[in-house]
Motif scaffolding. Structure first.
Motif, PDB file in Angstrom:
ATOM      1  N   GLY A   1      -2.014   0.106  -3.463  1.00 50.19           N
ATOM      2  CA  GLY A   1      -3.100  -0.160  -2.525  1.00 50.19           C
ATOM      3  C   GLY A   1      -4.370  -0.644  -3.184  1.00 50.19           C
ATOM      4  O   GLY A   1      -5.089  -1.476  -2.626  1.00 50.19           O
ATOM      5  N   GLN A   2      -4.656  -0.156  -4.366  1.00 52.10           N
ATOM      6  CA  GLN A   2      -5.879  -0.587  -5.034  1.00 52.10           C
ATOM      7  C   GLN A   2      -5.801  -2.062  -5.415  1.00 52.10           C
ATOM      8  O   GLN A   2      -6.801  -2.774  -5.361  1.00 52.10           O
TER       9      GLN A   2
ATOM     10  N   GLY B   1      -3.901   5.377  -3.514  1.00 51.83           N
ATOM     11  CA  GLY B   1      -2.879   4.862  -4.396  1.00 51.83           C
ATOM     12  C   GLY B   1      -1.589   5.653  -4.365  1.00 51.83           C
ATOM     13  O   GLY B   1      -0.799   5.586  -5.291  1.00 51.83           O
TER      14      GLY B   1
ATOM     15  N   TYR C   1      -6.372   2.821   5.242  1.00 53.56           N
ATOM     16  CA  TYR C   1      -7.436   2.799   4.230  1.00 53.56           C
ATOM     17  C   TYR C   1      -7.308   3.995   3.297  1.00 53.56           C
ATOM     18  O   TYR C   1      -7.426   3.863   2.078  1.00 53.56           O
TER      19      TYR C   1
ATOM     20  N   ILE D   1       0.844  -1.197   0.000  1.00 56.81           N
ATOM     21  CA  ILE D   1       0.000   0.000   0.000  1.00 56.81           C
ATOM     22  C   ILE D   1       0.878   1.245   0.000  1.00 56.81           C
ATOM     23  O   ILE D   1       0.663   2.177  -0.776  1.00 56.81           O
TER      24      ILE D   1
ATOM     25  N   ALA E   1      -6.521  -3.889  -2.237  1.00 57.88           N
ATOM     26  CA  ALA E   1      -7.957  -3.829  -1.961  1.00 57.88           C
ATOM     27  C   ALA E   1      -8.725  -4.853  -2.790  1.00 57.88           C
ATOM     28  O   ALA E   1      -9.602  -5.556  -2.269  1.00 57.88           O
ATOM     29  N   LEU E   2      -8.380  -4.964  -4.072  1.00 56.11           N
ATOM     30  CA  LEU E   2      -9.052  -5.946  -4.932  1.00 56.11           C
ATOM     31  C   LEU E   2      -8.764  -7.372  -4.485  1.00 56.11           C
ATOM     32  O   LEU E   2      -9.663  -8.229  -4.478  1.00 56.11           O
TER      33      LEU E   2
ATOM     34  N   MET F   1      -4.596   3.369   1.004  1.00 56.47           N
ATOM     35  CA  MET F   1      -4.949   2.275   0.099  1.00 56.47           C
ATOM     36  C   MET F   1      -5.765   2.783  -1.079  1.00 56.47           C
ATOM     37  O   MET F   1      -5.451   2.498  -2.228  1.00 56.47           O
ATOM     38  N   ILE F   2      -6.786   3.542  -0.816  1.00 57.38           N
ATOM     39  CA  ILE F   2      -7.657   3.975  -1.908  1.00 57.38           C
ATOM     40  C   ILE F   2      -7.073   5.140  -2.690  1.00 57.38           C
ATOM     41  O   ILE F   2      -7.426   5.351  -3.842  1.00 57.38           O
TER      42      ILE F   2
END
Length: 108
Positions: free
Chosen positions: A55-56, A100, A94, A50, A59-60, A97-98
């Protein structure tokens, strides 16, 4: 055995090495340390990924693993699976993570 997290194609490609702490199915325990997966070692590796800007992808991977685990383990409630797969992710992680973005670019 080691693997790498998938990375975006193009300039600045990121490769994050991973240890052998993979899940076993259908129980979703770590095959190395037998803790619920993702175990602390894999959580640390995901955090590194991340912070490296992928990070994406993490997450996936976590979302798809949670989905597979819900099919493999219908005896475990959704709240318990959510805690196992996502409960270790705090608000700061988080956000990274989102977003990126590598941690070095995240403003405090």
């Amino acid at each position: 055995m080691s693997a790498t997290m998938p990375s975006p194609v193009g300039p600045g490609i990121v490769s994050v090495p991973l240890s052998a702490h993979f899940p076993t199915r259908p129980g979703w325990q770590c095959e190395v340390c037998a803790q619920p997966w993702p175990c602390p070692t894999r959580q640390a590796e995901f955090t590194t990924a991340i912070d490296a800007g992928v990070g994406q992808g993490v997450a996936l991977l976590l979302a798809s693993s949670l989905g597979r685990a819900s099919l493999d383990r219908p005896d475990i409630g959704a709240d318990r699976l959510h805690e196992q797969f996502l409960g270790w992710i705090n608000a700061d992680l988080y956000s990274r993570m989102i977003g990126g973005r590598p941690a070095s670019r995240v403003s405090a």
